[in-house]
Enzyme design. Sequence first.
Site, PDB file in Angstrom:
ATOM      1  N   CYS A  96       0.825  -1.208   0.000  1.00 54.56           N
ATOM      2  CA  CYS A  96       0.000   0.000   0.000  1.00 54.56           C
ATOM      3  C   CYS A  96       0.859   1.258   0.000  1.00 54.56           C
ATOM      4  O   CYS A  96       1.884   1.316   0.668  1.00 54.56           O
ATOM      5  CB  CYS A  96      -0.932   0.009   1.212  1.00 54.56           C
ATOM      6  SG  CYS A  96      -2.106  -1.356   1.152  1.00 54.56           S
ATOM      7  N   CYS A 124      -3.357  -0.529  -3.433  1.00 57.57           N
ATOM      8  CA  CYS A 124      -4.104   0.036  -2.308  1.00 57.57           C
ATOM      9  C   CYS A 124      -3.486   1.333  -1.820  1.00 57.57           C
ATOM     10  O   CYS A 124      -2.304   1.587  -2.023  1.00 57.57           O
ATOM     11  CB  CYS A 124      -4.196  -0.993  -1.178  1.00 57.57           C
ATOM     12  SG  CYS A 124      -2.629  -1.796  -0.818  1.00 57.57           S
TER      13      CYS A 124
END
Length: 250
Positions: A75, A156
């Site tokens: 992420c 993400c």
Amino acid sequence: FVIAVLAIVLGLTLRQKTNTFKTTFIARCERFKGYDCENIWVAFEQAYVGQDACNVPMEAYDHLVTNMGLFKPACNRMMFWSKTKDVVHDFTKKRDCFLTLEDTILGSVLDSLTWCGKEGSSDTFTTGCPEWNYCENNPVRSFWKSASSAFADVACGNVTAMLNGSIPTPFHPASIFGSIEVKRLNSTRTRSLNVVLVTQKNMLTNCTNASLKELEKALDEGIKYNCKEVTESQIQDCSSNEDIPCGACW
Ligand code: N1C
């Protein structure tokens, strides 16, 4: 007799090709610790071996790409690109700020390789394979489509994309970035897409470019869009200067 000798020599040459390709595959794979490279090879090769080289759809790589757990999300560090391969990889090689598909095991193993199979043969060929645009369902193009889908699926947080500001249309809907990755970014996982438009001294395009408006429109509703013009030399400065924190590169 002459024909038999020729056939054997040709057979050995082809066998050699498979072996050279496989050797490269395994050697590159083994740079990553904790994976069964022989197993990954078998899953890879079953996608195209024995198939017509224009008849390998991206789904042929499903088993390799989705069942073997080779893509792990990172992420806020994921980096996409289009028409900026060299700048991006020069940067990611030197600094640990971002993760591109080529930093994952499959992307790294297959980067800049060409391969295909042939009907009735169990060999891997590295020459005489279709060019990228010769037919849609060629083994190389289908692989990058498949791997790029899996890579975008795990994206993400805040993701980055380096696009080329030295060409008239930095965003091409038909590119892998445009046709696969952008479409698969999902607003429940991905908060924003941050475009880094890589420019040279004589800037041809900026963030107001019409193609970038198309990119913004193509994003899943709920994903924030940002764009910033960054010169290539600014990126290079950050590549070569570890003291500049990742967040301060641009
Ligand atoms: O078609 P593109 O770029 O938009 O594809 C780039 C996009 C990146 O974000 C990557 O995640 O798709 C992924 N990707 C690769 O990682 C990759 N490595 C090598 C797509 N293509 C990749 N290649 C080769 O680059 C591929 O064989 C093809 O020839 C080019 C596509 O690059 P592009 O048009 O600049």
